[in-house]
Design an enzyme around this catalytic site. Structure first.
Site, mmCIF file in Angstrom:
data_model
loop_
_atom_site.group_PDB
_atom_site.id
_atom_site.type_symbol
_atom_site.label_atom_id
_atom_site.label_comp_id
_atom_site.label_asym_id
_atom_site.label_seq_id
_atom_site.Cartn_x
_atom_site.Cartn_y
_atom_site.Cartn_z
ATOM 1 N N TYR A 177 -2.343 -1.365 10.781
ATOM 2 C CA TYR A 177 -2.325 -1.538 9.322
ATOM 3 C C TYR A 177 -1.033 -0.938 8.755
ATOM 4 C CZ TYR A 177 -3.919 -1.288 4.444
ATOM 5 O OH TYR A 177 -4.034 -1.427 3.075
ATOM 6 N N SER A 212 0.854 -1.197 0.000
ATOM 7 C CA SER A 212 0.000 0.000 0.000
ATOM 8 C C SER A 212 0.884 1.239 0.000
ATOM 9 C CB SER A 212 -0.838 -0.023 1.286
ATOM 10 O OG SER A 212 -1.441 1.226 1.498
HETATM 11 N N1 LIG Z 1 -8.719 -0.313 -0.885
HETATM 12 C C1 LIG Z 1 -7.636 0.412 -0.692
HETATM 13 O O1 LIG Z 1 -7.696 1.654 -0.569
HETATM 14 C C2 LIG Z 1 -6.282 -0.267 -0.613
HETATM 15 C C3 LIG Z 1 -5.144 0.531 -0.788
HETATM 16 C C4 LIG Z 1 -3.898 -0.061 -0.706
HETATM 17 C C5 LIG Z 1 -3.798 -1.415 -0.471
HETATM 18 N N2 LIG Z 1 -4.909 -2.163 -0.300
HETATM 19 C C6 LIG Z 1 -4.742 -3.593 -0.033
HETATM 20 O O2 LIG Z 1 -5.339 -4.320 -1.072
HETATM 21 C C7 LIG Z 1 -5.755 -5.587 -0.595
HETATM 22 C C8 LIG Z 1 -7.201 -5.796 -0.967
HETATM 23 O O3 LIG Z 1 -7.950 -4.761 -0.354
HETATM 24 P P1 LIG Z 1 -9.421 -4.379 -0.815
HETATM 25 O O4 LIG Z 1 -9.508 -2.914 -0.762
HETATM 26 O O5 LIG Z 1 -9.775 -5.107 -2.035
HETATM 27 O O6 LIG Z 1 -10.241 -4.935 0.446
HETATM 28 P P2 LIG Z 1 -11.739 -5.471 0.553
HETATM 29 O O7 LIG Z 1 -12.570 -4.933 -0.522
HETATM 30 O O8 LIG Z 1 -12.118 -5.262 1.975
HETATM 31 O O9 LIG Z 1 -11.557 -7.045 0.282
HETATM 32 C C9 LIG Z 1 -10.735 -7.801 1.136
HETATM 33 C C10 LIG Z 1 -10.763 -9.239 0.694
HETATM 34 O O10 LIG Z 1 -9.885 -9.967 1.568
HETATM 35 C C11 LIG Z 1 -10.598 -11.052 2.166
HETATM 36 N N3 LIG Z 1 -10.034 -11.292 3.486
HETATM 37 C C12 LIG Z 1 -9.953 -10.441 4.521
HETATM 38 N N4 LIG Z 1 -9.361 -11.041 5.560
HETATM 39 C C13 LIG Z 1 -9.052 -12.305 5.154
HETATM 40 C C14 LIG Z 1 -8.433 -13.408 5.780
HETATM 41 N N5 LIG Z 1 -8.026 -13.369 7.053
HETATM 42 N N6 LIG Z 1 -8.256 -14.552 5.062
HETATM 43 C C15 LIG Z 1 -8.691 -14.616 3.783
HETATM 44 N N7 LIG Z 1 -9.288 -13.608 3.144
HETATM 45 C C16 LIG Z 1 -9.473 -12.468 3.829
HETATM 46 C C17 LIG Z 1 -12.076 -10.584 2.173
HETATM 47 O O11 LIG Z 1 -12.987 -11.667 2.208
HETATM 48 P P3 LIG Z 1 -13.601 -12.256 3.588
HETATM 49 O O12 LIG Z 1 -13.999 -11.086 4.415
HETATM 50 O O13 LIG Z 1 -14.739 -13.122 3.170
HETATM 51 O O14 LIG Z 1 -12.508 -13.055 4.211
HETATM 52 C C18 LIG Z 1 -12.134 -9.887 0.817
HETATM 53 O O15 LIG Z 1 -12.283 -10.833 -0.210
HETATM 54 C C19 LIG Z 1 -5.510 -5.575 0.911
HETATM 55 O O16 LIG Z 1 -4.301 -6.211 1.207
HETATM 56 C C20 LIG Z 1 -5.423 -4.087 1.230
HETATM 57 O O17 LIG Z 1 -4.671 -3.832 2.373
HETATM 58 C C21 LIG Z 1 -6.166 -1.629 -0.382
#
Ligand SMILES: NC(=O)c1ccc[n+]([C@@H]2O[C@H](COP(=O)([O-])OP(=O)(O)OC[C@H]3O[C@@H](n4cnc5c(N)ncnc54)[C@H](OP(=O)(O)O)[C@@H]3O)[C@@H](O)[C@H]2O)c1
Length: 258
Positions: A151, A138
């Site tokens: 985080y 991130s």
């Molecule tokens: N969105 C942003 O602004 C952003 C920016 C930078 C980086 N990121 C990173 O990008 C990645 C994806 O984020 P996102 O924004 O797509 O998040 P999201 O929409 O909240 O989706 C998260 C996904 O991870 C799964 N998950 C969460 N905890 C888990 C666990 N313990 N084991 C297996 N699966 C798990 C969730 O499914 P379940 O809840 O069913 O497990 C869901 O499918 C993350 O690593 C996040 O830190 C996001």
């Protein structure tokens, strides 16, 4: 690297980036397996994307990871790419009481999860002629986001680990990529509200971030900085104190316990 005809495991594929990765990588002609904790969400994705393979697994649980590894190697022996995407982000005031087992949750999911996935799948990936690991870190790995302290620590740790991993694997057939993603309009950010000083207008669509990640992998770009992440990298070097004081204004009333 060639992103067609691979077998790809995406952790956390039921929402946000993970779902976009799954749909775009299937469209490119790959076999894609996704994981997640919630069985209903996995079923819903299977309905939307019939070609996807789903396995319920929590990346923070060692027993789940051992089972996942056994199943994937048995059912998908051609697996050659792992996308460590699953992640969680909470807003946390350190002034509040926290359960000691729960306070480190993002470390267990976002940092220990990818470290254990790599360790578990590395012997298998080494048997492939063309393999890759992509870790989703991130922009917050470059500059702490004070309202999400655990985080911030998890993503800074993941970035450092990924850099070390790339060096250790340099004489292997395994490419190590890092997606340094900027803020995006995914459910992860639903908890952050405009009235707390968060600007949703700066968030990038997940489709665009995942397009940039796929293009970056196809171009063998080890570190992929889509959109504002590039600017965050520059600012974090030129003006680190300014950056942290600005991000410390977001969610101030919650953070300082007022
Ligand atoms: N969105 C942003 O602004 C952003 C920016 C930078 C980086 N990121 C990173 O990008 C990645 C994806 O984020 P996102 O924004 O797509 O998040 P999201 O929409 O909240 O989706 C998260 C996904 O991870 C799964 N998950 C969460 N905890 C888990 C666990 N313990 N084991 C297996 N699966 C798990 C969730 O499914 P379940 O809840 O069913 O497990 C869901 O499918 C993350 O690593 C996040 O830190 C996001």
């Amino acid at each position: 690297m060639n992103l067609t005809n691979n077998t790809i495991l995406v952790t956390g594929g039921t929402g946000g980036f993970g779902f976009e990765f799954a749909s775009k990588l299937i469209a490119l002609g790959n076999t894609v397996i996704i994981t997640g904790r919630n069985a209903q969400k996995l079923q819903d994705v299977k309905q939307k994307l019939p070609a996807v393979h789903t396995l319920q697994s929590d990346v923070s649980k060692i027993e789940d990871m051992i089972t996942l590894h056994e199943k994937v190697i048995r059912e998908f022996p051609d697996l050659n790419i792992i996308l460590n995407n699953a992640g969680e982000m909470r807003k946390i005031s350190l002034h509040h009481q926290h359960d000691l087992a729960d306070i480190t949750r993002e470390i267990e999911i976002n940092l220990m999860g990818p470290i254990r996935m790599v360790q578990q799948f590395l012997p298998h990936l080494k048997t492939k002629t063309n393999a890759a690991i992509l870790n989703v870190s991130s922009g917050i790995a470059l500059m702490a986001f004070p309202i999400s302290p655990i985080y911030s620590a998890s993503k800074a740790g993941l970035r450092a680990y990924t850099q070390a991993l790339r060096v250790q694997l340099k004489n292997t057939n395994i490419n190590v990529f890092e997606l340094i993603a900027p803020g995006s309009t995914t459910p992860l950010n639903d908890k952050f509200k405009e009235e707390d000083g968060f600007s949703t207008s700066a968030l990038m669509a997940p489709e665009k971030i995942v397009d940039a990640a796929i293009k970056g992998m196809q171009n063998d770009q080890a570190e992929i900085f889509p959109g504002l992440a590039k600017l965050m990298q520059i600012l974090s070097r030129l003006a680190p104190n300014f950056v942290i004081s600005q991000s410390g204004k977001m969610g101030a009333s919650y953070m300082y316990g007022k």
